[in-house]
Design a protein around this motif. Structure first.
Motif, PDB file in Angstrom:
ATOM      1  N   GLU A 163      24.024  44.749  52.047  1.00  0.00           N
ATOM      2  CA  GLU A 163      24.058  43.510  51.273  1.00  0.00           C
ATOM      3  C   GLU A 163      24.087  43.821  49.774  1.00  0.00           C
ATOM      4  OE1 GLU A 163      20.689  41.049  51.245  1.00  0.00           O
ATOM      5  OE2 GLU A 163      21.843  39.200  51.359  1.00  0.00           O
ATOM      6  N   LYS A 164      23.230  44.752  49.376  1.00  0.00           N
ATOM      7  CA  LYS A 164      23.151  45.129  47.965  1.00  0.00           C
ATOM      8  C   LYS A 164      24.495  45.690  47.492  1.00  0.00           C
ATOM      9  CE  LYS A 164      19.010  47.248  47.585  1.00  0.00           C
ATOM     10  NZ  LYS A 164      18.312  48.501  47.408  1.00  0.00           N
ATOM     11  N   THR A 165      25.040  46.601  48.298  1.00  0.00           N
ATOM     12  CA  THR A 165      26.307  47.230  47.917  1.00  0.00           C
ATOM     13  C   THR A 165      27.420  46.199  47.835  1.00  0.00           C
ATOM     14  OG1 THR A 165      25.547  49.083  49.234  1.00  0.00           O
ATOM     15  CG2 THR A 165      27.779  49.216  48.392  1.00  0.00           C
ATOM     16  N   ARG A 166      27.400  45.280  48.799  1.00  0.00           N
ATOM     17  CA  ARG A 166      28.457  44.281  48.804  1.00  0.00           C
ATOM     18  C   ARG A 166      28.393  43.403  47.562  1.00  0.00           C
ATOM     19  NH1 ARG A 166      28.092  41.238  53.789  1.00  0.00           N
ATOM     20  NH2 ARG A 166      26.637  40.019  52.566  1.00  0.00           N
ATOM     21  N   ARG A 167      27.164  43.050  47.173  1.00  0.00           N
ATOM     22  CA  ARG A 167      27.007  42.261  45.951  1.00  0.00           C
ATOM     23  C   ARG A 167      27.567  43.015  44.748  1.00  0.00           C
ATOM     24  NH1 ARG A 167      23.255  37.951  45.932  1.00  0.00           N
ATOM     25  NH2 ARG A 167      22.454  37.668  48.029  1.00  0.00           N
ATOM     26  N   ARG A 168      27.253  44.298  44.699  1.00  0.00           N
ATOM     27  CA  ARG A 168      27.735  45.084  43.563  1.00  0.00           C
ATOM     28  C   ARG A 168      29.247  45.155  43.556  1.00  0.00           C
ATOM     29  NH1 ARG A 168      23.690  49.830  44.418  1.00  0.00           N
ATOM     30  NH2 ARG A 168      21.808  48.855  43.588  1.00  0.00           N
ATOM     31  N   VAL A 169      29.824  45.410  44.728  1.00  0.00           N
ATOM     32  CA  VAL A 169      31.284  45.490  44.812  1.00  0.00           C
ATOM     33  C   VAL A 169      31.914  44.191  44.340  1.00  0.00           C
ATOM     34  CG1 VAL A 169      33.230  45.635  46.404  1.00  0.00           C
ATOM     35  CG2 VAL A 169      31.325  47.188  46.671  1.00  0.00           C
ATOM     36  N   ASN A 170      31.360  43.073  44.825  1.00  0.00           N
ATOM     37  CA  ASN A 170      31.919  41.780  44.460  1.00  0.00           C
ATOM     38  C   ASN A 170      31.750  41.484  42.982  1.00  0.00           C
ATOM     39  OD1 ASN A 170      32.814  41.323  46.989  1.00  0.00           O
ATOM     40  ND2 ASN A 170      31.153  39.973  47.596  1.00  0.00           N
ATOM     41  N   ALA A 171      30.569  41.855  42.467  1.00  0.00           N
ATOM     42  CA  ALA A 171      30.334  41.607  41.041  1.00  0.00           C
ATOM     43  C   ALA A 171      31.353  42.375  40.216  1.00  0.00           C
ATOM     44  CB  ALA A 171      28.921  42.025  40.661  1.00  0.00           C
ATOM     45  N   LEU A 172      31.606  43.606  40.588  1.00  0.00           N
ATOM     46  CA  LEU A 172      32.589  44.408  39.863  1.00  0.00           C
ATOM     47  C   LEU A 172      33.984  43.819  40.025  1.00  0.00           C
ATOM     48  CD1 LEU A 172      31.514  48.088  40.542  1.00  0.00           C
ATOM     49  CD2 LEU A 172      31.702  46.964  38.340  1.00  0.00           C
ATOM     50  N   GLU A 173      34.311  43.502  41.278  1.00  0.00           N
ATOM     51  CA  GLU A 173      35.675  43.087  41.569  1.00  0.00           C
ATOM     52  C   GLU A 173      36.006  41.727  40.966  1.00  0.00           C
ATOM     53  OE1 GLU A 173      36.615  43.602  45.606  1.00  0.00           O
ATOM     54  OE2 GLU A 173      38.528  42.544  45.499  1.00  0.00           O
ATOM     55  N   TYR A 174      35.074  40.791  41.056  1.00  0.00           N
ATOM     56  CA  TYR A 174      35.411  39.424  40.672  1.00  0.00           C
ATOM     57  C   TYR A 174      34.876  39.003  39.315  1.00  0.00           C
ATOM     58  CZ  TYR A 174      36.978  39.104  45.436  1.00  0.00           C
ATOM     59  OH  TYR A 174      37.632  39.325  46.607  1.00  0.00           O
ATOM     60  N   VAL A 175      33.968  39.756  38.737  1.00  0.00           N
ATOM     61  CA  VAL A 175      33.433  39.351  37.436  1.00  0.00           C
ATOM     62  C   VAL A 175      33.713  40.402  36.373  1.00  0.00           C
ATOM     63  CG1 VAL A 175      31.404  38.639  36.175  1.00  0.00           C
ATOM     64  CG2 VAL A 175      31.620  38.044  38.569  1.00  0.00           C
ATOM     65  N   MET A 176      33.152  41.564  36.607  1.00  0.00           N
ATOM     66  CA  MET A 176      33.175  42.606  35.592  1.00  0.00           C
ATOM     67  C   MET A 176      34.609  43.024  35.221  1.00  0.00           C
ATOM     68  SD  MET A 176      30.685  44.649  34.312  1.00  0.00           S
ATOM     69  CE  MET A 176      30.665  46.211  33.467  1.00  0.00           C
ATOM     70  N   ILE A 177      35.390  43.402  36.233  1.00  0.00           N
ATOM     71  CA  ILE A 177      36.732  43.923  35.959  1.00  0.00           C
ATOM     72  C   ILE A 177      37.659  42.847  35.371  1.00  0.00           C
ATOM     73  CG2 ILE A 177      38.803  44.905  37.037  1.00  0.00           C
ATOM     74  CD1 ILE A 177      36.979  46.595  38.775  1.00  0.00           C
ATOM     75  N   PRO A 178      37.708  41.636  35.956  1.00  0.00           N
ATOM     76  CA  PRO A 178      38.554  40.601  35.327  1.00  0.00           C
ATOM     77  C   PRO A 178      38.134  40.293  33.894  1.00  0.00           C
ATOM     78  CG  PRO A 178      37.872  39.900  37.504  1.00  0.00           C
ATOM     79  CD  PRO A 178      37.147  41.157  37.225  1.00  0.00           C
ATOM     80  N   ASN A 179      36.813  40.243  33.646  1.00  0.00           N
ATOM     81  CA  ASN A 179      36.345  39.982  32.286  1.00  0.00           C
ATOM     82  C   ASN A 179      36.853  41.036  31.316  1.00  0.00           C
ATOM     83  OD1 ASN A 179      34.990  37.709  32.844  1.00  0.00           O
ATOM     84  ND2 ASN A 179      32.927  38.566  32.681  1.00  0.00           N
ATOM     85  N   LEU A 180      36.692  42.268  31.728  1.00  0.00           N
ATOM     86  CA  LEU A 180      37.123  43.354  30.857  1.00  0.00           C
ATOM     87  C   LEU A 180      38.620  43.284  30.620  1.00  0.00           C
ATOM     88  CD1 LEU A 180      35.017  46.346  32.166  1.00  0.00           C
ATOM     89  CD2 LEU A 180      34.917  45.319  29.915  1.00  0.00           C
ATOM     90  N   GLU A 181      39.359  43.057  31.705  1.00  0.00           N
ATOM     91  CA  GLU A 181      40.812  42.992  31.573  1.00  0.00           C
ATOM     92  C   GLU A 181      41.222  41.892  30.615  1.00  0.00           C
ATOM     93  OE1 GLU A 181      42.038  42.621  35.599  1.00  0.00           O
ATOM     94  OE2 GLU A 181      42.554  44.741  35.804  1.00  0.00           O
ATOM     95  N   GLU A 182      40.555  40.740  30.767  1.00  0.00           N
ATOM     96  CA  GLU A 182      40.951  39.623  29.914  1.00  0.00           C
ATOM     97  C   GLU A 182      40.610  39.913  28.454  1.00  0.00           C
ATOM     98  OE1 GLU A 182      39.991  35.726  31.345  1.00  0.00           O
ATOM     99  OE2 GLU A 182      40.050  34.975  29.287  1.00  0.00           O
ATOM    100  N   THR A 183      39.437  40.485  28.242  1.00  0.00           N
ATOM    101  CA  THR A 183      39.034  40.785  26.870  1.00  0.00           C
ATOM    102  C   THR A 183      39.993  41.775  26.232  1.00  0.00           C
ATOM    103  OG1 THR A 183      36.801  40.567  27.705  1.00  0.00           O
ATOM    104  CG2 THR A 183      37.047  41.346  25.455  1.00  0.00           C
ATOM    105  N   ILE A 184      40.369  42.793  27.006  1.00  0.00           N
ATOM    106  CA  ILE A 184      41.287  43.805  26.483  1.00  0.00           C
ATOM    107  C   ILE A 184      42.628  43.168  26.121  1.00  0.00           C
ATOM    108  CG2 ILE A 184      42.699  45.790  27.154  1.00  0.00           C
ATOM    109  CD1 ILE A 184      40.240  46.819  28.672  1.00  0.00           C
TER     110      ILE A 184
END
Lengths: 106, 223
Positions: free
Chosen positions: B162-183
């Motif tokens: 569960e923990k890992t899945r949350r992390r994967v999702n956070a990276l995939e759907y929040v962190m990475i898109p945010n970074l991409e958009e900011t860049i």
């Protein structure tokens, strides 16, 4: 060296004593909760608890869920299986996978 | 997606790019970890279910035997017979690392006269049913232990998944898109500044030429 404890009503756990497990009879809610906590403090690594007793103290049991020790395992008592143990297995699957993918197999 | 609140500079851009790279790598690794954990978990949980069904059946059998024994003997005799156990069970608990999850491994040792003689009582005051019940119970013990091991492992692994899945999702759907958009935003902003600068320079050049030579007038006369 760790020890194994069995908690439950007298009738259900009597036999375990003959095999050398440490048995602790309990039947009331408060009694069971305190007993469980004190057993954990004493360093029992493995605690079997009858399902009818486990049903009374779900909070106490879930408190030790995430820690590595002790393992608290529900077993059926003399009254028969209440399905609590199976439900716990199910919950694990649901938590990990999202749905209970084994539900159709029964 | 929300843009990160950062300064629009080249240095920030470089940092963000580096962070995006790390995030992508982390995401891939975590995803692999999740998949592998899931594979192991499913194996364990399958066995867990089987073992639990078996143990529950066996224990019910034991209980019914005990009920028979109790029916045939008085309570005092029964308690007296079982009150001082001949065996002593000790548990050896160690741990195993499954995909960075610490899971328990239980081994148990019985101290006593061995399998042959597990009855802690003489046969004078007890019934045969009690013997059978004890034998049945002693057969359940190894399964009980295996069940405990499996169940605790399944529990711990479920939490970790569960923990890992949350992390994967956070990276995939929040962190990475945010970074991409900011860049993307910073790149566009910098480009825009550059273009603005260029036009300004051209304009200034025109103005200077105009001042020096009356260039603009000449151009219009010629055409």
């Amino acid at each position: 060296m760790h020890k194994i404890a069995v908690m439950g009503d007298r009738d259900s756990i009597l036999g375990f004593k003959a095999l050398g497990f440490d048995v602790y009879p309990a039947s009331e809610k408060e009694e069971a909760g305190e007993l469980l906590n004190s057993l954990v403090e004493e360093g029992y690594a493995l605690i079997y608890i009858t399902e009818d007793l486990a049903a009374l103290i779900p909070d106490e049991i879930s408190r030790y869920r995430n820690s590595y020790f002790p393992a608290i395992i529900p077993i059926p008592g003399t009254k028969g299986s209440l399905g609590i143990g199976m439900r716990a297995v199910k919950e694990n699957v649901e938590k990990a996978v999202g749905v209970d993918i084994f539900s159709g197999e029964d | 997606m929300a843009r990160l609140n950062v300064n629009l500079t080249r240095m920030v851009l470089t940092n963000l790019k580096r962070r995006l790279n790390t995030a992508r790598r982390g995401h891939k690794l975590l995803k692999d970890k999740r998949d592998e954990l899931m594979k192991k978990f499913l194996e364990i949980v399958k066995e867990n279910r089987k073992e639990r069904e078996k143990v529950e059946k066996m224990l019910m059998d034991v209980h019914s035997r005990f009920i028979m024994a109790r029916a045939l003997m008085s309570d005092t005799h029964l308690e007296e017979a079982l009150i001082y156990p001949k065996q002593k069970v000790t548990l050896k608990a160690s741990s195993k690392n499954v995909m960075s999850v610490q899971v328990p491994v239980f081994e148990f040792e019985t101290e006593g006269q061995g399998d042959r003689d597990i009855f802690p009582y003489g046969f004078a005051n007890t019934s045969g049913e009690l013997d059978e019940a004890i034998i049945a119970l002693s057969k359940v013990t190894p399964h009980l232990l295996r069940l405990a091991e499996l169940e605790k492992t399944a529990q711990l692994m479920a939490d970790e998944i569960e923990k890992t899945r949350r992390r994967v999702n956070a990276l995939e759907y929040v962190m990475i898109p945010n970074l991409e958009e900011t860049i993307k935003y910073i790149v566009m902003k910098l480009d825009e500044n550059e273009r603005g600068n260029l036009t300004r320079l051209m304009k200034v050049k025109d103005m200077i030429l105009e001042q020096a030579h009356g260039y603009k007038k000449k151009m219009t006369e010629e055409s």
